[in-house]
Scaffold this motif. Sequence first.
Motif, PDB file in Angstrom:
ATOM      1  N   SER A   1       0.844  -1.192   0.000  1.00 58.64           N
ATOM      2  CA  SER A   1       0.000   0.000   0.000  1.00 58.64           C
ATOM      3  C   SER A   1       0.880   1.243   0.000  1.00 58.64           C
ATOM      4  O   SER A   1       2.085   1.177   0.269  1.00 58.64           O
ATOM      5  CB  SER A   1      -0.891   0.014   1.247  1.00 58.64           C
ATOM      6  OG  SER A   1      -0.098   0.203   2.407  1.00 58.64           O
ATOM      7  N   ARG A   2       0.265   2.371  -0.288  1.00 57.45           N
ATOM      8  CA  ARG A   2       0.994   3.624  -0.237  1.00 57.45           C
ATOM      9  C   ARG A   2       1.566   3.850   1.159  1.00 57.45           C
ATOM     10  O   ARG A   2       2.723   4.268   1.304  1.00 57.45           O
ATOM     11  CB  ARG A   2       0.060   4.782  -0.631  1.00 57.45           C
ATOM     12  CG  ARG A   2       0.713   6.137  -0.586  1.00 57.45           C
ATOM     13  CD  ARG A   2      -0.210   7.223  -1.104  1.00 57.45           C
ATOM     14  NE  ARG A   2      -1.362   7.435  -0.232  1.00 57.45           N
ATOM     15  CZ  ARG A   2      -2.298   8.362  -0.437  1.00 57.45           C
ATOM     16  NH1 ARG A   2      -2.231   9.140  -1.513  1.00 57.45           N
ATOM     17  NH2 ARG A   2      -3.297   8.502   0.394  1.00 57.45           N
TER      18      ARG A   2
ATOM     19  N   LYS B   1       1.746   5.312  -7.003  1.00 56.53           N
ATOM     20  CA  LYS B   1       1.626   4.886  -5.598  1.00 56.53           C
ATOM     21  C   LYS B   1       2.940   5.121  -4.854  1.00 56.53           C
ATOM     22  O   LYS B   1       2.940   5.635  -3.709  1.00 56.53           O
ATOM     23  CB  LYS B   1       1.235   3.407  -5.550  1.00 56.53           C
ATOM     24  CG  LYS B   1       1.150   2.822  -4.148  1.00 56.53           C
ATOM     25  CD  LYS B   1       0.756   1.351  -4.197  1.00 56.53           C
ATOM     26  CE  LYS B   1       1.815   0.491  -4.856  1.00 56.53           C
ATOM     27  NZ  LYS B   1       1.470  -0.959  -4.836  1.00 56.53           N
TER      28      LYS B   1
END
Length: 342
Positions: A130-131, A171
């Motif tokens: 995830s970011r 991202k």
Amino acid sequence: MSGVVHTVLGPVAPDRLGHVQPHEHLLADLSRYAPDDAVDEPLTPANYFAVRVDRNNRRDMVLDEVDTAVDELALYREAGGGTVVDATPVGLGRDPAGLREISRRSGVHVVMGSGYYVAAFHPPQVAALSRDAITRQITGDIEEGADDTGIRAGVIGEIGMSWPAHPDEVKVLQGAAQAQAATGAALLIHPGRHPEAPLLHLRQAVDAGADPTRTVLCHVDRTLFEPDEMLALADTGCVLEFDLFGTESSYYPPDPTVDLPNDGMRVRHIAALVAAGHGDRITIAEDVCRRTQLTRYGGEGYAHILRRVLPLMSARGIGPEDIARITRTTPARLLTLPGRTA
């Protein structure tokens, strides 16, 4: 300046950096860029020009010789160099322990990068991150050290972007921007190869929390070619990095439709930005990333700016205060992590 600079040998006061080249590579592996017909041959005087221009020799694309890097940085130090930023991120051959040895033996301060390069070089796990996870990784590199070595990164980047950008690159850029907001470290962005890319990537980073005054748009000299484009980018408050000094090809090999400026044209663009009041938003480097750029293999070496470009800048009317701002003051500001002590 209050704060310290994270080098691979530990924290250093910003006034000890001296002349800084804020975008080089000491150890890196670009061989994923090798074309299908690439060769794997030793570099010799007979093939030097072909290897340099055609970019189809795998050996040229790998910097993995610690002893060579030590010797090359010794020449840089003899010419007056004090600090080099190794902008090699994870996946591009980053080697914290190797950088530490090179710095210790050469006597040159080395600042290590963090984050990820373009999608083609992403380790497989990046797609699932995830970011926020990327933010934690980069923040950990800066706060705690990389790869369980205790060697801390001092900048974020170079963060690689393509054109159009891959979703994972966006991202990573957003995660890097969040890490910059958390740590205060400078953010180096490798923009996609299109004139609209620098402003777009800057907006994406700022929207995610980045400070434009601590964000560097790299490779301006292969991306923007009109003075108005450069002025518009400088007006945002970010730093423009002209980092292909020594690359004198008349065109840009990754995109042969682009007329690549030579060192004289780079200095002309810089002089125009200085005259417009943007002298504090410029840095310069060589982006050494191939063996043919090293003196051992017939290239210009890391001291090219010190030996040739700075006299050229002076001869073309850029004053000593502006040269010092470009090569010392602005890089030191960017590399200083605010509010920290040794």
